[in-house]
Motif scaffolding. Structure first.
Motif, PDB file in Angstrom:
ATOM      1  N   LEU A 107       0.762  -1.147   0.032  1.00  0.00           N
ATOM      2  CA  LEU A 107      -0.013   0.056  -0.074  1.00  0.00           C
ATOM      3  C   LEU A 107       0.844   1.023   0.174  1.00  0.00           C
ATOM      4  O   LEU A 107       0.651   2.245  -0.758  1.00  0.00           O
ATOM      5  N   ALA A 108       1.901   1.234   0.883  1.00  0.00           N
ATOM      6  CA  ALA A 108       2.907   2.550   0.802  1.00  0.00           C
ATOM      7  C   ALA A 108       3.534   2.826  -0.390  1.00  0.00           C
ATOM      8  O   ALA A 108       3.629   3.787  -0.839  1.00  0.00           O
ATOM      9  N   ILE A 149       4.006   5.818  -5.635  1.00  0.00           N
ATOM     10  CA  ILE A 149       4.066   5.920  -7.022  1.00  0.00           C
ATOM     11  C   ILE A 149       2.881   6.919  -7.636  1.00  0.00           C
ATOM     12  O   ILE A 149       3.229   7.506  -8.525  1.00  0.00           O
ATOM     13  N   THR A 150       1.783   6.562  -6.872  1.00  0.00           N
ATOM     14  CA  THR A 150       0.518   7.457  -7.332  1.00  0.00           C
ATOM     15  C   THR A 150       0.908   8.885  -7.109  1.00  0.00           C
ATOM     16  O   THR A 150       0.517   9.691  -7.953  1.00  0.00           O
ATOM     17  N   LEU A 151       1.326   9.365  -6.137  1.00  0.00           N
ATOM     18  CA  LEU A 151       1.614  10.765  -5.740  1.00  0.00           C
ATOM     19  C   LEU A 151       2.587  11.106  -6.558  1.00  0.00           C
ATOM     20  O   LEU A 151       2.500  12.344  -7.382  1.00  0.00           O
ATOM     21  N   VAL A 183       1.982  14.498 -13.934  1.00  0.00           N
ATOM     22  CA  VAL A 183       0.904  15.060 -14.548  1.00  0.00           C
ATOM     23  C   VAL A 183       0.569  16.806 -14.182  1.00  0.00           C
ATOM     24  O   VAL A 183       0.589  17.279 -15.188  1.00  0.00           O
ATOM     25  N   TRP A 184       0.844  17.039 -13.030  1.00  0.00           N
ATOM     26  CA  TRP A 184       0.721  18.495 -12.759  1.00  0.00           C
ATOM     27  C   TRP A 184       1.809  19.239 -13.350  1.00  0.00           C
ATOM     28  O   TRP A 184       1.265  20.477 -14.005  1.00  0.00           O
ATOM     29  N   MET A 230      12.882  10.851 -11.014  1.00  0.00           N
ATOM     30  CA  MET A 230      11.689  10.327 -10.502  1.00  0.00           C
ATOM     31  C   MET A 230      10.944   9.486 -11.384  1.00  0.00           C
ATOM     32  O   MET A 230      10.398   8.426 -10.702  1.00  0.00           O
ATOM     33  N   GLY A 231      10.681   9.473 -12.807  1.00  0.00           N
ATOM     34  CA  GLY A 231       9.883   8.609 -13.622  1.00  0.00           C
ATOM     35  C   GLY A 231      10.648   7.151 -13.368  1.00  0.00           C
ATOM     36  O   GLY A 231       9.814   6.449 -13.408  1.00  0.00           O
TER      37      GLY A 231
END
Length: 215
Positions: A33-34, A39-41, A47-48, A68-69
């Protein structure tokens, strides 16, 4: 947050462990979960940045793309995979002279159990397995018809019951109590009611199984 955490409790919740194997599985679940949250953040940040920053190259693009990517994602995935390997290795059942051997026999759509009684004689019960607290228990799992799956979420992971083959699962309960189990494999129209219980008794106070012995 409180309503979401309340969903982690319950008789069939693997996030309320009551034994060493289930505790390891819960640790792995939280690690996954962590990793997913991190990765979602990171993806949301990319995207931002893609919408907020003009398209022409700017200083720091290499950090976001490669650092990061790629680097961050691979580091998180490597950590999660490493946690999975570590937990999987610890869940392997190794020979233990203290382990008690019991049998779980599945069929459409109920469970029968054979366990040693106070006098050492094997006693067969239906729908309820009796084990002592604080001791490892090796469950020999088999099926008399189709594929089923033995699962007590608060004590251990699941193990398939296969016709013509015996599978072995080690479970252990830290404290006396009543724990709920179910079949985790769809096996027909009566599958929803294919539940069972594991009654964990204090080692100093073994139960009288004759009253529950299957006819």
């Amino acid at each position: 947050m409180v309503p979401f955490l309340a969903g982690c409790e319950g008789p069939l919740s693997s996030l309320a462990p009551a034994g060493p194997a289930a505790a390891q599985i819960a640790v792995l679940w939280w690690a996954m979960l962590a990793g997913a949250v991190l990765i979602t953040l990171m993806v949301l940040a990319l995207v931002w940045r893609g919408f907020a920053v003009p398209p022409h190259p700017r200083p720091g693009e290499s950090f976001w793309i490669h650092g990061m990517g790629l680097g961050f994602s691979l580091a998180v995935l490597a950590a999660v995979v490493g946690a999975g390997i570590w937990v999987g290795e610890r869940l392997q059942a190794r020979p233990d002279p203290e382990a008690i051997r019991v049998e779980a026999i599945a069929r459409q759509w109920d469970w029968r159990f054979r366990q040693p009684g106070p006098d050492g004689r094997m006693v067969e019960t239906r729908g309820r397995l009796h084990i002592p607290a604080g001791r490892p228990v090796d469950v020999v799992i088999r099926s008399e018809d189709v594929i089923h799956s033995f699962w007590v979420p608060r004590l251990a992971g699941k193990m398939d019951a296969l016709p013509g083959r015996d599978n072995l699962l080690r479970i252990q309960a830290d404290a006396p109590g009543l724990y709920h189990g179910t079949s985790a494999e769809f096996s027909g129209t009566g599958y929803a009611g294919m539940r069972f219980e594991v009654l964990v008794w204090p080692p100093a106070d073994p139960p009288d199984l004759t009253a529950e012995e299957a006819e």
